[in-house]
Scaffold this active site. Structure first.
Site, PDB file in Angstrom:
ATOM      1  N   CYS A  47      -4.350  -1.712  -1.736  1.00  0.00           N
ATOM      2  CA  CYS A  47      -4.553  -0.290  -1.968  1.00  0.00           C
ATOM      3  C   CYS A  47      -5.591  -0.178  -3.084  1.00  0.00           C
ATOM      4  O   CYS A  47      -5.403  -0.759  -4.156  1.00  0.00           O
ATOM      5  CB  CYS A  47      -3.225   0.325  -2.405  1.00  0.00           C
ATOM      6  SG  CYS A  47      -3.351   2.024  -2.973  1.00  0.00           S
ATOM      7  N   ASN A  48      -6.679   0.516  -2.803  1.00  0.00           N
ATOM      8  CA  ASN A  48      -7.724   0.647  -3.822  1.00  0.00           C
ATOM      9  C   ASN A  48      -7.235   1.434  -5.026  1.00  0.00           C
ATOM     10  O   ASN A  48      -7.565   1.114  -6.168  1.00  0.00           O
ATOM     11  CB  ASN A  48      -8.945   1.366  -3.238  1.00  0.00           C
ATOM     12  CG  ASN A  48      -9.720   0.493  -2.279  1.00  0.00           C
ATOM     13  OD1 ASN A  48     -10.720  -0.098  -2.635  1.00  0.00           O
ATOM     14  ND2 ASN A  48      -9.240   0.390  -1.053  1.00  0.00           N
ATOM     15  N   THR A  49      -6.441   2.468  -4.760  1.00  0.00           N
ATOM     16  CA  THR A  49      -5.974   3.326  -5.849  1.00  0.00           C
ATOM     17  C   THR A  49      -5.123   2.512  -6.832  1.00  0.00           C
ATOM     18  O   THR A  49      -5.344   2.547  -8.042  1.00  0.00           O
ATOM     19  CB  THR A  49      -5.161   4.512  -5.280  1.00  0.00           C
ATOM     20  OG1 THR A  49      -5.915   5.115  -4.233  1.00  0.00           O
ATOM     21  CG2 THR A  49      -4.840   5.525  -6.346  1.00  0.00           C
ATOM     22  N   GLU A  97      -3.213   9.009   8.459  1.00  0.00           N
ATOM     23  CA  GLU A  97      -1.750   8.897   8.604  1.00  0.00           C
ATOM     24  C   GLU A  97      -1.280   9.700   9.826  1.00  0.00           C
ATOM     25  O   GLU A  97      -0.278   9.385  10.442  1.00  0.00           O
ATOM     26  CB  GLU A  97      -1.033   9.381   7.329  1.00  0.00           C
ATOM     27  CG  GLU A  97      -1.248   8.485   6.104  1.00  0.00           C
ATOM     28  CD  GLU A  97      -0.299   7.283   6.027  1.00  0.00           C
ATOM     29  OE1 GLU A  97       0.828   7.365   6.530  1.00  0.00           O
ATOM     30  OE2 GLU A  97      -0.710   6.243   5.453  1.00  0.00           O
ATOM     31  N   CYS A 121     -11.069   2.682   0.247  1.00  0.00           N
ATOM     32  CA  CYS A 121      -9.659   3.050   0.437  1.00  0.00           C
ATOM     33  C   CYS A 121      -9.244   2.295   1.681  1.00  0.00           C
ATOM     34  O   CYS A 121      -9.993   2.276   2.676  1.00  0.00           O
ATOM     35  CB  CYS A 121      -9.524   4.553   0.655  1.00  0.00           C
ATOM     36  SG  CYS A 121      -7.871   5.052   1.212  1.00  0.00           S
ATOM     37  N   THR A 122      -8.085   1.647   1.633  1.00  0.00           N
ATOM     38  CA  THR A 122      -7.730   0.762   2.753  1.00  0.00           C
ATOM     39  C   THR A 122      -7.415   1.530   4.036  1.00  0.00           C
ATOM     40  O   THR A 122      -7.296   0.924   5.106  1.00  0.00           O
ATOM     41  CB  THR A 122      -6.560  -0.162   2.369  1.00  0.00           C
ATOM     42  OG1 THR A 122      -5.479   0.640   1.869  1.00  0.00           O
ATOM     43  CG2 THR A 122      -6.973  -1.161   1.317  1.00  0.00           C
ATOM     44  N   HIS A 123      -7.269   2.850   3.932  1.00  0.00           N
ATOM     45  CA  HIS A 123      -7.116   3.644   5.157  1.00  0.00           C
ATOM     46  C   HIS A 123      -8.454   3.795   5.912  1.00  0.00           C
ATOM     47  O   HIS A 123      -8.467   4.026   7.112  1.00  0.00           O
ATOM     48  CB  HIS A 123      -6.609   5.052   4.823  1.00  0.00           C
ATOM     49  CG  HIS A 123      -5.142   5.140   4.522  1.00  0.00           C
ATOM     50  ND1 HIS A 123      -4.581   4.596   3.403  1.00  0.00           N
ATOM     51  CD2 HIS A 123      -4.127   5.744   5.201  1.00  0.00           C
ATOM     52  CE1 HIS A 123      -3.276   4.849   3.397  1.00  0.00           C
ATOM     53  NE2 HIS A 123      -2.984   5.547   4.481  1.00  0.00           N
ATOM     54  N   ASP A 150       0.866  -1.179   0.000  1.00  0.00           N
ATOM     55  CA  ASP A 150       0.000   0.000   0.000  1.00  0.00           C
ATOM     56  C   ASP A 150       0.907   1.235   0.000  1.00  0.00           C
ATOM     57  O   ASP A 150       2.129   1.121   0.159  1.00  0.00           O
ATOM     58  CB  ASP A 150      -0.877   0.006   1.261  1.00  0.00           C
ATOM     59  CG  ASP A 150      -1.782   1.238   1.348  1.00  0.00           C
ATOM     60  OD1 ASP A 150      -2.407   1.592   0.323  1.00  0.00           O
ATOM     61  OD2 ASP A 150      -1.872   1.860   2.420  1.00  0.00           O
ATOM     62  N   SER A 151       0.281   2.418  -0.126  1.00  0.00           N
ATOM     63  CA  SER A 151       1.051   3.658  -0.058  1.00  0.00           C
ATOM     64  C   SER A 151       1.549   3.945   1.361  1.00  0.00           C
ATOM     65  O   SER A 151       2.442   4.760   1.543  1.00  0.00           O
ATOM     66  CB  SER A 151       0.175   4.822  -0.518  1.00  0.00           C
ATOM     67  OG  SER A 151      -0.959   4.926   0.325  1.00  0.00           O
ATOM     68  N   TYR A 181      -1.111   8.201  -2.668  1.00  0.00           N
ATOM     69  CA  TYR A 181      -1.251   7.763  -4.057  1.00  0.00           C
ATOM     70  C   TYR A 181      -2.509   8.366  -4.696  1.00  0.00           C
ATOM     71  O   TYR A 181      -2.590   8.497  -5.907  1.00  0.00           O
ATOM     72  CB  TYR A 181      -1.407   6.239  -4.114  1.00  0.00           C
ATOM     73  CG  TYR A 181      -0.123   5.436  -4.043  1.00  0.00           C
ATOM     74  CD1 TYR A 181       1.084   6.018  -3.667  1.00  0.00           C
ATOM     75  CD2 TYR A 181      -0.137   4.078  -4.355  1.00  0.00           C
ATOM     76  CE1 TYR A 181       2.242   5.261  -3.600  1.00  0.00           C
ATOM     77  CE2 TYR A 181       1.022   3.321  -4.305  1.00  0.00           C
ATOM     78  CZ  TYR A 181       2.211   3.911  -3.921  1.00  0.00           C
ATOM     79  OH  TYR A 181       3.347   3.154  -3.869  1.00  0.00           O
ATOM     80  N   GLY A 182      -3.468   8.677  -3.833  1.00  0.00           N
ATOM     81  CA  GLY A 182      -4.823   8.984  -4.313  1.00  0.00           C
ATOM     82  C   GLY A 182      -4.976  10.223  -5.154  1.00  0.00           C
ATOM     83  O   GLY A 182      -6.021  10.440  -5.766  1.00  0.00           O
TER      84      GLY A 182
END
Ligand code: DGL
Length: 277
Positions: free
Chosen positions: A79-81, A158, A190-192, A16-17, A48-49
């Site tokens: 990561c969805n993006t 983050e 979004c995985t966040h 992921d980012s 990344y988004g």
């Protein structure tokens, strides 16, 4: 890599980012306890988004090359993006099984909705790709999908502001519009975002089903490993470092965050130069 048995003992690469993919790694740990993981968080290049497709493909290629040096047997783009923008491309280029999170998320949401009205939240790049509506419509063309980019969520996560009043205010502004559309399911695209689950739950109420694609991704990984005879049979002896973590920057910050959300404590996080791959 060596014999079939050695390959099945190899780890899964997950990337992921930043910290978001840990929500997917966590599901893999829970559901596939015999599997080992090499996790890479691209903390030097997050977010990344807001980046272009070309850039995300370039980053994904570099990360996959790095993960291959760790002799992984399969890769999960957590990561969805990157799943929305790069999966189709890297799947063609690399000779290793790769899965993303968008397809499993779209499938489970399409199966779960009762009123056929689904909301999707994600990064700007994921939403602009319209990958979720496309895949949901492959399952059922009569579903109406409402999309909303939520670009402030990733920096807030983050920063660790998971229950903050500022985050709550931002979330209300983003979600009000979707709630007005009478959705019965909301994809956390979004995985966040699963890290904001309880805050989002407080805003959308109990009547909206929150879809976290991570659960379904872990199941898809399980099926893939079975189909390719790559499941790790496990060993009785304890394995040294079943989960290994790498980042492109700020290893300590990542480690502290990871320790707050994973069900066990990480001892080391290593920093690598991802641009070299
Ligand atoms: N967690 C990632 C996703 O699922 C990317 C967030 C970002 O770096 O913008 O889309």
């Amino acid at each position: 890599m060596g014999t079939e048995q050695e390959i099945s003992r190899a780890p899964i690469g997950v990337f992921d980012s930043g910290v978001g993919g840990l929500t997917v790694a966590r599901e893999i740990m829970r559901n596939l306890p015999n599997e080992h993981i090499v996790y890479f968080g691209d903390t030097a290049r997050v977010p990344y988004g807001s980046k272009s497709k070309d850039t995300i493909i370039r980053f994904s290629r570099q990360i996959i090359r790095f993960l291959q040096t760790q002799e992984v047997k399969a890769i999960v783009i957590a990561c969805n993006t990157a799943s929305a923008l790069a999966l189709d491309e890297v799947e063609k280029e690399f000779d290793i099984p790769i899965i993303g999170v968008v397809k499993p998320g779209a499938r489970v949401a399409a199966a779960a909705t009762k009123n056929r009205r689904i909301g999707v939240i994600g990064t700007e790049s994921t939403i602009n790709s319209h990958m979720y509506p496309r895949l949901i419509h492959e399952q059922d063309p009569d579903i109406t999908v409402f999309e909303k980019p939520c670009p402030l969520f990733v920096p807030l996560v983050e920063e660790g502001w998971l229950k903050d009043s500022v985050t709550e205010e931002v979330a209300k502004r983003y979600l009000d519009e979707l709630l007005a559309q009478d959705i019965d399911s909301l994809i956390l695209g979004c995985t966040h975002y699963p890290l904001l689950r309880s805050l989002i739950r407080g805003i959308v109420g109990e009547q909206v089903n929150l879809v976290n694609p991570a659960y379904e991704t872990a199941k898809e990984l399980e099926l893939l490993l079975k189909e390719k005879h790559l499941e790790n049979p496990g060993t009785k002896a304890p394995v040294n470092e079943p989960y290994r973590f790498f980042v492109s920057d700020a290893a300590n910050k990542f480690k502290n965050f990871a320790n707050s959300i994973l069900p066990y404590d990480i001892e080391t996080t290593r920093k690598i130069h991802i641009e070299e791959y």
